[in-house]
Write a protein that holds these residues in place. Structure first.
Motif, PDB file in Angstrom:
ATOM      1  N   ILE A   1       0.829  -1.205   0.000  1.00 12.34           N
ATOM      2  CA  ILE A   1       0.000   0.000   0.000  1.00 12.34           C
ATOM      3  C   ILE A   1       0.862   1.253   0.000  1.00 12.34           C
ATOM      4  N   LEU A   2       1.833   1.296   0.909  1.00 10.13           N
ATOM      5  CA  LEU A   2       2.651   2.501   1.043  1.00 10.13           C
ATOM      6  C   LEU A   2       3.526   2.737  -0.183  1.00 10.13           C
ATOM      7  N   SER A   3       4.121   1.684  -0.714  1.00  7.38           N
ATOM      8  CA  SER A   3       4.997   1.865  -1.870  1.00  7.38           C
ATOM      9  C   SER A   3       4.213   2.300  -3.102  1.00  7.38           C
ATOM     10  N   GLN A   4       3.022   1.694  -3.298  1.00 12.80           N
ATOM     11  CA  GLN A   4       2.210   2.075  -4.443  1.00 12.80           C
ATOM     12  C   GLN A   4       1.666   3.498  -4.302  1.00 12.80           C
ATOM     13  N   TRP A   5       1.304   3.878  -3.098  1.00 11.43           N
ATOM     14  CA  TRP A   5       0.818   5.237  -2.858  1.00 11.43           C
ATOM     15  C   TRP A   5       1.934   6.252  -3.091  1.00 11.43           C
ATOM     16  N   GLU A   6       3.136   5.939  -2.573  1.00 10.26           N
ATOM     17  CA  GLU A   6       4.267   6.850  -2.758  1.00 10.26           C
ATOM     18  C   GLU A   6       4.651   6.973  -4.231  1.00 10.26           C
ATOM     19  N   GLU A   7       4.502   5.893  -4.978  1.00 12.60           N
ATOM     20  CA  GLU A   7       4.808   5.954  -6.408  1.00 12.60           C
ATOM     21  C   GLU A   7       3.853   6.919  -7.109  1.00 12.60           C
ATOM     22  N   ARG A   8       2.552   6.886  -6.751  1.00 10.93           N
ATOM     23  CA  ARG A   8       1.594   7.817  -7.342  1.00 10.93           C
ATOM     24  C   ARG A   8       1.910   9.252  -6.933  1.00 10.93           C
ATOM     25  N   ALA A   9       2.350   9.430  -5.694  1.00 13.73           N
ATOM     26  CA  ALA A   9       2.726  10.773  -5.250  1.00 13.73           C
ATOM     27  C   ALA A   9       3.918  11.278  -6.049  1.00 13.73           C
ATOM     28  N   TRP A  10       4.897  10.406  -6.287  1.00 11.38           N
ATOM     29  CA  TRP A  10       6.087  10.774  -7.058  1.00 11.38           C
ATOM     30  C   TRP A  10       5.714  11.136  -8.494  1.00 11.38           C
ATOM     31  N   LYS A  11       4.683  10.474  -9.036  1.00 12.17           N
ATOM     32  CA  LYS A  11       4.229  10.761 -10.402  1.00 12.17           C
ATOM     33  C   LYS A  11       3.380  12.024 -10.488  1.00 12.17           C
ATOM     34  N   GLY A  12       3.054  12.622  -9.345  1.00 13.75           N
ATOM     35  CA  GLY A  12       2.277  13.854  -9.338  1.00 13.75           C
ATOM     36  C   GLY A  12       0.784  13.661  -9.542  1.00 13.75           C
ATOM     37  N   GLN A  13       0.235  12.539  -9.083  1.00 18.18           N
ATOM     38  CA  GLN A  13      -1.186  12.271  -9.284  1.00 18.18           C
ATOM     39  C   GLN A  13      -2.075  12.904  -8.219  1.00 18.18           C
ATOM     40  N   PHE A  14      -1.482  13.533  -7.206  1.00 19.21           N
ATOM     41  CA  PHE A  14      -2.272  14.168  -6.160  1.00 19.21           C
ATOM     42  C   PHE A  14      -2.376  15.662  -6.394  1.00 19.21           C
ATOM     43  N   SER A  15      -3.401  16.272  -5.835  1.00 16.24           N
ATOM     44  CA  SER A  15      -3.641  17.701  -6.031  1.00 16.24           C
ATOM     45  C   SER A  15      -2.651  18.557  -5.251  1.00 16.24           C
ATOM     46  N   TYR A  16      -1.987  17.964  -4.265  1.00 16.32           N
ATOM     47  CA  TYR A  16      -1.054  18.706  -3.414  1.00 16.32           C
ATOM     48  C   TYR A  16      -0.203  17.710  -2.639  1.00 16.32           C
ATOM     49  N   ASP A  17       0.825  18.216  -1.986  1.00 13.51           N
ATOM     50  CA  ASP A  17       1.697  17.395  -1.148  1.00 13.51           C
ATOM     51  C   ASP A  17       1.161  17.435   0.279  1.00 13.51           C
ATOM     52  N   ILE A  18       0.498  16.362   0.698  1.00 13.66           N
ATOM     53  CA  ILE A  18      -0.132  16.349   2.012  1.00 13.66           C
ATOM     54  C   ILE A  18       0.905  16.435   3.132  1.00 13.66           C
ATOM     55  N   THR A  19       2.123  15.997   2.882  1.00 10.44           N
ATOM     56  CA  THR A  19       3.152  16.018   3.932  1.00 10.44           C
ATOM     57  C   THR A  19       3.628  17.427   4.245  1.00 10.44           C
ATOM     58  N   SER A  20       3.299  18.403   3.384  1.00 13.33           N
ATOM     59  CA  SER A  20       3.718  19.789   3.627  1.00 13.33           C
ATOM     60  C   SER A  20       2.658  20.603   4.361  1.00 13.33           C
ATOM     61  N   CYS A  21       1.501  20.006   4.644  1.00 14.24           N
ATOM     62  CA  CYS A  21       0.419  20.736   5.314  1.00 14.24           C
ATOM     63  C   CYS A  21       0.698  20.862   6.813  1.00 14.24           C
ATOM     64  N   ALA A  22       0.468  22.044   7.333  1.00 12.73           N
ATOM     65  CA  ALA A  22       0.698  22.290   8.757  1.00 12.73           C
ATOM     66  C   ALA A  22      -0.422  21.686   9.601  1.00 12.73           C
ATOM     67  N   THR A  23      -0.072  21.140  10.746  1.00  9.81           N
ATOM     68  CA  THR A  23      -1.059  20.632  11.695  1.00  9.81           C
ATOM     69  C   THR A  23      -0.710  21.134  13.091  1.00  9.81           C
ATOM     70  N   LYS A  24      -1.719  21.189  13.946  1.00 16.83           N
ATOM     71  CA  LYS A  24      -1.480  21.616  15.322  1.00 16.83           C
ATOM     72  C   LYS A  24      -2.496  20.968  16.251  1.00 16.83           C
ATOM     73  N   ILE A  25      -2.109  20.842  17.511  1.00 18.44           N
ATOM     74  CA  ILE A  25      -3.011  20.370  18.554  1.00 18.44           C
ATOM     75  C   ILE A  25      -3.672  21.596  19.172  1.00 18.44           C
ATOM     76  N   ILE A  26      -4.985  21.611  19.171  1.00 19.43           N
ATOM     77  CA  ILE A  26      -5.722  22.762  19.692  1.00 19.43           C
ATOM     78  C   ILE A  26      -5.733  22.724  21.214  1.00 19.43           C
ATOM     79  N   GLU A  27      -5.494  23.855  21.802  1.00 15.17           N
ATOM     80  CA  GLU A  27      -5.420  23.952  23.260  1.00 15.17           C
ATOM     81  C   GLU A  27      -6.742  23.531  23.887  1.00 15.17           C
ATOM     82  N   GLY A  28      -6.657  22.720  24.936  1.00 17.04           N
ATOM     83  CA  GLY A  28      -7.853  22.245  25.620  1.00 17.04           C
ATOM     84  C   GLY A  28      -7.711  20.795  26.034  1.00 17.04           C
ATOM     85  N   GLY A  29      -8.638  20.323  26.806  1.00 18.29           N
ATOM     86  CA  GLY A  29      -8.556  18.971  27.333  1.00 18.29           C
ATOM     87  C   GLY A  29      -8.766  17.874  26.314  1.00 18.29           C
TER      88      GLY A  29
END
Length: 376
Positions: free
Chosen positions: A68-96
């Motif tokens: 799964i991972l190798s085939q998915w990464e191959e599609r990412a390398w070929k540019g089949q995605f709309s964006y690079d999901i690994t470059s998206c910022a994420t954060k934990i929102i303050e709270g319990g």
């Protein structure tokens, strides 16, 4: 990147004319379409605890996980995605609740509706042959039950009627995001139980604590039982919360049902060492919800041993329901200003707005306990 062209160890990689397991799988009538086929070794037929490492060597990465991972990464390398999901910022929102926010300015919230219209027949939940043929590059491979001691990988063959097509999501919410579409030979959708059984088998065989599987059921797509899967570096917020026992079987391998405590959205969690009975119970409960036109989502984690059920009220005004990962506390924002201002209070209101009331949730708990007692 993981390589799938060099497979070592006891895994078998055979040519199509050497296959001993394919004869058990009838080919579906899609002339001219062939794909790699992975036959699983996982079985849910055990009456006792399942050996979750039966298909891996020394608890290492499974063959299916690496595929799964190798085939998915191959599609990412070929540019089949709309964006690079690994470059998206994420954060934990303050709270319990430790809710998670992602900033993704290119994410298309309408993509899933567009995918359903493009991929499925108007009725019957059958995937369109024209979609399969026009989107061959998006299809990673097919997975089916193999009833073998070791997994079997056939490089190129027709998709069997009891298989699941793994298709890349060009609009991913996280790393490795894919669609899992049961490939249907018949004009009518197979039962939810059989589809769910295949998905749980895949989760067990992948054997990765990072993998989460999702399914969204609304009042408009009751015939389209496709699932999604994605890899998360950390547990989703709902997975970290304390739970209250609702039903606990007296059997050592029996089923348990839990209610998530102190969460704005009312949630049930199902666990069992007997995955066959777990699937039967969840499928029957979900079928009842479908008959009552109840919107709900499923989140499958812990290698298939834990399933979260998120019931939602119908919102006729907006017509929008939360995705399973949103129910789990993972939200995506298109605008920086919204991402920066995201708060636990704001998200909690969104979760609470679709939650069942006390009476409706009590009915669901009673239904779940009744089904679990009958099956156990």
């Amino acid at each position: 990147m993981v390589s799938v062209t060099q497979l070592e160890g006891d895994y078998r990689y055979v040519n199509q004319n050497q296959s001993q397991g394919q004869s058990k799988c009838d080919e579906a009538p899609l002339k001219g379409f062939e794909t790699p086929l992975y036959l699983m070794c996982t079985s849910l037929e055990n009456d006792g605890a399942h050996d979750f490492f039966a298909c891996t060597e020394d608890g290492g990465q499974s063959l299916l996980d690496s595929l799964i991972l190798s085939q998915w990464e191959e599609r990412a390398w070929k540019g089949q995605f709309s964006y690079d999901i690994t470059s998206c910022a994420t954060k934990i929102i303050e709270g319990g609740l430790k809710l998670t926010a992602q900033l993704n300015e290119k994410w298309n919230s309408k993509f899933f509706t567009e995918f359903e219209k493009k991929a499925f027949q108007p009725s019957g939940g059958v995937i369109k042959p024209c979609y399969v043929k026009a989107n061959k590059e998006d299809i990673l491979f097919c997975v089916a039950s193999g009833d073998r001691e070791r997994p079997l990988l056939i490089p190129l063959t027709g998709a069997p009627q009891d298989g699941v097509l793994l298709i890349v999501n060009e609009n991913p919410i996280e790393y490795g995001h894919i669609f899992l579409v049961p490939y249907l030979l018949h004009k009518r959708m197979q039962t939810l139980g059989k589809a769910l059984q295949l998905i749980i088998k895949i989760a067990v065989e992948v054997n990765s604590s990072s993998l989460r599987m999702f399914c969204d059921f609304s009042t408009t797509n009751t015939e389209q039982a496709y699932f999604q899967a994605s890899y998360f570096a950390n547990p989703l917020p709902v997975e970290r919360l304390a739970t209250i026992p609702v039903y606990v079987s007296s059997l050592t391998d029996g089923m348990s049902i839990w209610e998530v405590a102190d969460y704005p959205l009312k949630v049930l969690v199902f666990t069992s060492k007997n995955l066959k009975k777990l699937v039967e119970a969840i499928a029957e409960i979900c079928s009842t919800l479908q008959q009552r036109n109840t919107v709900f989502n499923l989140l499958i984690s812990d290698c298939g041993t834990r399933t979260f059920l998120f019931p939602q009220v119908h919102l006729p005004v907006t017509g929008r329901h939360l995705h399973a990962w949103e129910c789990g506390g993972y939200f995506i924002y298109n605008r920086i200003s919204d991402f920066d201002s995201a708060s636990e209070m704001e998200i909690s209101k969104r979760l609470a707005s679709v939650s069942l009331d006390v009476k409706g949730f009590q009915y669901l708990k009673q239904l779940s306990c009744s089904v679990a007692a009958k099956i156990a």
